[in-house]
Scaffold this active site. Sequence first.
Site, PDB file in Angstrom:
ATOM      1  N   LYS A  73      -9.862   1.107  -4.044  1.00  0.00           N
ATOM      2  CA  LYS A  73      -9.026   1.331  -4.983  1.00  0.00           C
ATOM      3  C   LYS A  73      -7.814   0.554  -5.614  1.00  0.00           C
ATOM      4  CE  LYS A  73     -11.710   4.498  -7.271  1.00  0.00           C
ATOM      5  NZ  LYS A  73     -12.761   3.367  -7.619  1.00  0.00           N
TER       6      LYS A  73
ATOM      7  N   HIS B 225     -23.437  -4.188  -9.373  1.00  0.00           N
ATOM      8  CA  HIS B 225     -24.026  -3.352  -8.274  1.00  0.00           C
ATOM      9  C   HIS B 225     -24.070  -1.952  -8.840  1.00  0.00           C
ATOM     10  CE1 HIS B 225     -23.889  -5.778  -4.524  1.00  0.00           C
ATOM     11  NE2 HIS B 225     -23.492  -6.366  -5.235  1.00  0.00           N
TER      12      HIS B 225
ATOM     13  N   PRO C 117      -8.029   0.898   1.829  1.00  0.00           N
ATOM     14  CA  PRO C 117      -9.128   0.202   1.308  1.00  0.00           C
ATOM     15  C   PRO C 117     -10.284   0.895   1.104  1.00  0.00           C
ATOM     16  CG  PRO C 117      -8.728  -1.013   3.248  1.00  0.00           C
ATOM     17  CD  PRO C 117      -7.625   0.255   3.097  1.00  0.00           C
TER      18      PRO C 117
ATOM     19  N   TYR D  78     -15.932   6.383  -7.675  1.00  0.00           N
ATOM     20  CA  TYR D  78     -15.990   5.090  -6.966  1.00  0.00           C
ATOM     21  C   TYR D  78     -16.119   4.047  -7.994  1.00  0.00           C
ATOM     22  CZ  TYR D  78     -17.581   1.438  -3.725  1.00  0.00           C
ATOM     23  OH  TYR D  78     -17.591   0.196  -2.850  1.00  0.00           O
TER      24      TYR D  78
ATOM     25  N   TYR E   9     -21.196   1.468   3.614  1.00  0.00           N
ATOM     26  CA  TYR E   9     -20.056   1.935   4.243  1.00  0.00           C
ATOM     27  C   TYR E   9     -20.764   2.884   5.589  1.00  0.00           C
ATOM     28  CZ  TYR E   9     -16.967   1.363   0.359  1.00  0.00           C
ATOM     29  OH  TYR E   9     -16.507   0.795  -0.500  1.00  0.00           O
TER      30      TYR E   9
HETATM   31  P1  RFL Z   1       0.180  -8.392  -4.630  1.00  0.00           P
HETATM   32  O1  RFL Z   1      -1.300  -9.042  -4.772  1.00  0.00           O
HETATM   33  O2  RFL Z   1       0.792  -8.219  -3.585  1.00  0.00           O
HETATM   34  O3  RFL Z   1       0.955  -9.425  -5.377  1.00  0.00           O
HETATM   35  C1  RFL Z   1       2.447  -9.371  -5.559  1.00  0.00           C
HETATM   36  C2  RFL Z   1       3.184 -10.686  -5.645  1.00  0.00           C
HETATM   37  O4  RFL Z   1       4.501 -10.438  -5.704  1.00  0.00           O
HETATM   38  C3  RFL Z   1       5.194 -11.624  -4.952  1.00  0.00           C
HETATM   39  N1  RFL Z   1       6.575 -11.147  -4.429  1.00  0.00           N
HETATM   40  C4  RFL Z   1       7.573 -11.517  -5.105  1.00  0.00           C
HETATM   41  N2  RFL Z   1       7.938 -12.500  -6.060  1.00  0.00           N
HETATM   42  C5  RFL Z   1       9.186 -12.727  -6.228  1.00  0.00           C
HETATM   43  N3  RFL Z   1      10.275 -12.300  -5.758  1.00  0.00           N
HETATM   44  C6  RFL Z   1      10.113 -11.406  -4.549  1.00  0.00           C
HETATM   45  N4  RFL Z   1      11.204 -10.797  -3.815  1.00  0.00           N
HETATM   46  C7  RFL Z   1       8.672 -10.999  -4.401  1.00  0.00           C
HETATM   47  N5  RFL Z   1       8.097 -10.373  -3.372  1.00  0.00           N
HETATM   48  C8  RFL Z   1       6.744 -10.304  -3.416  1.00  0.00           C
HETATM   49  C9  RFL Z   1       4.164 -11.870  -3.826  1.00  0.00           C
HETATM   50  O5  RFL Z   1       4.286 -13.321  -3.443  1.00  0.00           O
HETATM   51  C10 RFL Z   1       2.774 -11.852  -4.518  1.00  0.00           C
HETATM   52  O6  RFL Z   1       2.404 -12.843  -5.210  1.00  0.00           O
HETATM   53  O7  RFL Z   1       0.174  -6.900  -5.693  1.00  0.00           O
HETATM   54  P2  RFL Z   1      -0.445  -6.511  -6.854  1.00  0.00           P
HETATM   55  O8  RFL Z   1      -0.586  -7.658  -8.050  1.00  0.00           O
HETATM   56  O9  RFL Z   1       0.026  -5.155  -7.260  1.00  0.00           O
HETATM   57  O10 RFL Z   1      -2.005  -6.415  -6.423  1.00  0.00           O
HETATM   58  C11 RFL Z   1      -2.553  -5.235  -5.577  1.00  0.00           C
HETATM   59  C12 RFL Z   1      -3.568  -5.812  -4.602  1.00  0.00           C
HETATM   60  O11 RFL Z   1      -3.317  -6.890  -4.242  1.00  0.00           O
HETATM   61  C13 RFL Z   1      -4.186  -4.783  -3.492  1.00  0.00           C
HETATM   62  O12 RFL Z   1      -3.853  -3.586  -4.133  1.00  0.00           O
HETATM   63  C14 RFL Z   1      -5.464  -4.885  -3.085  1.00  0.00           C
HETATM   64  O13 RFL Z   1      -5.676  -6.220  -2.564  1.00  0.00           O
HETATM   65  C15 RFL Z   1      -5.847  -3.684  -2.349  1.00  0.00           C
HETATM   66  N6  RFL Z   1      -7.203  -3.783  -1.873  1.00  0.00           N
HETATM   67  C16 RFL Z   1      -8.512  -3.655  -2.445  1.00  0.00           C
HETATM   68  N7  RFL Z   1      -8.130  -2.941  -3.704  1.00  0.00           N
HETATM   69  C17 RFL Z   1      -9.460  -2.840  -4.431  1.00  0.00           C
HETATM   70  O14 RFL Z   1      -9.327  -2.511  -5.479  1.00  0.00           O
HETATM   71  N8  RFL Z   1     -10.622  -3.141  -3.986  1.00  0.00           N
HETATM   72  C18 RFL Z   1     -10.951  -3.452  -2.536  1.00  0.00           C
HETATM   73  O15 RFL Z   1     -12.022  -3.617  -2.423  1.00  0.00           O
HETATM   74  C19 RFL Z   1      -9.668  -3.643  -1.933  1.00  0.00           C
HETATM   75  N9  RFL Z   1      -9.831  -4.112  -0.604  1.00  0.00           N
HETATM   76  C20 RFL Z   1      -7.331  -4.297  -0.258  1.00  0.00           C
HETATM   77  C21 RFL Z   1      -8.813  -4.681   0.100  1.00  0.00           C
HETATM   78  C22 RFL Z   1      -6.250  -4.816   0.455  1.00  0.00           C
HETATM   79  C23 RFL Z   1      -6.860  -5.045   1.628  1.00  0.00           C
HETATM   80  N10 RFL Z   1      -5.511  -5.644   2.525  1.00  0.00           N
HETATM   81  C24 RFL Z   1      -5.204  -6.762   3.168  1.00  0.00           C
HETATM   82  C25 RFL Z   1      -4.224  -4.642   2.509  1.00  0.00           C
HETATM   83  C26 RFL Z   1      -9.107  -4.939   1.424  1.00  0.00           C
HETATM   84  C27 RFL Z   1      -7.834  -5.050   2.017  1.00  0.00           C
HETATM   85  C28 RFL Z   1      -8.349  -5.736   3.671  1.00  0.00           C
HETATM   86  C1  PHB Z   2     -13.956  -5.817   0.410  1.00  0.00           C
HETATM   87  O1  PHB Z   2     -15.148  -6.593   0.131  1.00  0.00           O
HETATM   88  O2  PHB Z   2     -13.051  -6.587   0.822  1.00  0.00           O
HETATM   89  C2  PHB Z   2     -14.018  -4.420   0.359  1.00  0.00           C
HETATM   90  C3  PHB Z   2     -14.880  -3.840  -0.372  1.00  0.00           C
HETATM   91  C4  PHB Z   2     -15.086  -2.208  -0.577  1.00  0.00           C
HETATM   92  C5  PHB Z   2     -13.897  -1.747   0.201  1.00  0.00           C
HETATM   93  C6  PHB Z   2     -12.733  -2.122   0.873  1.00  0.00           C
HETATM   94  C7  PHB Z   2     -12.890  -3.958   0.791  1.00  0.00           C
HETATM   95  O3  PHB Z   2     -13.841  -0.266   0.164  1.00  0.00           O
END
Ligand code: RFL
Ligand code: PHB
Length: 393
Positions: free
Chosen positions: A297, A72, A293, A384, A201
């Site tokens: 980041k 994009h 989110p 961004y 957004y």
């Molecule tokens: P994770 O993905 O949470 O993985 C952690 C893993 O550790 C395991 N675990 C354990 N294992 C052993 N013993 C224990 N005691 C444990 N406790 C936990 C868990 O089972 C799991 O498998 O962390 P990680 O790898 O640091 O990754 C981080 C990302 O998942 C997170 O920052 C992003 O999803 C945030 N986020 C977004 N980030 C972006 O860069 N771009 C986006 O567009 C974006 N959109 C989002 C998001 C997060 C969202 N939510 C649900 C909070 C959109 C949403 C809605």
């Molecule tokens: C997503 O597609 O889940 C998404 C995209 C952009 C954001 C947050 C989440 O800033």
Amino acid sequence: MKTQVAIIGSGPAGLLLGQLLHTQGIDNIILDRVSPGYILERIRAGVIEQGFVDLMKEAGVAERMLREGEVHHEVDIAVHEEYHTINLTELTGGKSVTVYGQTEITHDLMDARNASGQISFYDAKNVTPHDMKSDKPYVTFEKDGEKHRIDCDYIAGCDGSHGVCRPSIPAGVLKEYERVYPFGWLGLLSDTPPVDYELIYVKSDEGFALCSKRSETRSRYYVQVPLDEKVENWSDDRFWEELKRRIPDDAAARLVTGPSIEKSIAPLRSFVVEPMQYGNMFLLGDAAHIVPPTGAKGLNLAASDVNTLYRILVKTYKEGRKDLTARYSEIALRRVWNGVRFSWWMTNMLHHFYRDSIEDKIRDSEISFFLACEHRRRILAEQYVGLPYEEIV
Ligand code: RFL
Ligand code: PHB
């Protein structure tokens, strides 16, 4: 068992670190408390910075991302019906973002892990790091009723925001910084064509909304909801009606609705711990910091932590640079704080806080100010697409 790096957590941070270390011949074991299927069901991030794509390439796992991910060059911000296009590529001298789901990234990394022959334990119970301050740390866990011990040089805490690594650091060592926002995001995933090719957004009088996507046939939408809202109160119909109310009229008119595949509420907060290490145990990704989110980041910051630790460990093992591991936290935190600030800023500008308050009028003024001319839009665009990773010297 013995390994060089014990990685706790098989989310994107743990898997990417494991794969990168493997390409350099650095042995590692990954432990997770849940199953691969459970991890793959989590619907999260969608926007990937170039630095992350480059790391996936370096790890040899970018083939599908490069084929199926959408590059994009623009992102849209709609403020009270008026569209503003942020031309990311023009404003940043050629950079872009890739739309590719976290689920797909995790899938690709798990496939590569299986092919690599490196050991992973899923459904591992009572995972516990020990002796992190010594040069002989180890991790214990239980699997199918049997106790196991892994001796290692380093422990990578990639276990997310509810993991075990951060709480295993003695009280008083870490300083925590936190901001909880008075709202969450209700997200809906559906197999419907996205309302637009670009992400939109939306700042509206009814609150924030985001039109995102996973592909040309799969959409991801979000609406800001109060913190105490329950997902059970939101039928698909109610969600679509609310989304239509918030997005610009032309977008509402062409929105294709359909049954949800997933629907959930995520609370928004900013959280950082300092330092991001304790002796020979390092914290990466959500284990060390959470961002709202809005700036996309969270996952990208996890990738920059992985980049920092990976390059430090390669220099430590290959060049005998024993001084570098002590600097992990200091180096990682510089980029983390930038991401935390950007996510906080975007969240503040685009959300509705308290109707008719002076703060909401100031937020309106701030977003208009930043969208009004090219050099201010560039400030937004540069952050961004992602700031460059710091070189490890
Ligand atoms: P994770 O993905 O949470 O993985 C952690 C893993 O550790 C395991 N675990 C354990 N294992 C052993 N013993 C224990 N005691 C444990 N406790 C936990 C868990 O089972 C799991 O498998 O962390 P990680 O790898 O640091 O990754 C981080 C990302 O998942 C997170 O920052 C992003 O999803 C945030 N986020 C977004 N980030 C972006 O860069 N771009 C986006 O567009 C974006 N959109 C989002 C998001 C997060 C969202 N939510 C649900 C909070 C959109 C949403 C809605
Ligand atoms: C997503 O597609 O889940 C998404 C995209 C952009 C954001 C947050 C989440 O800033």
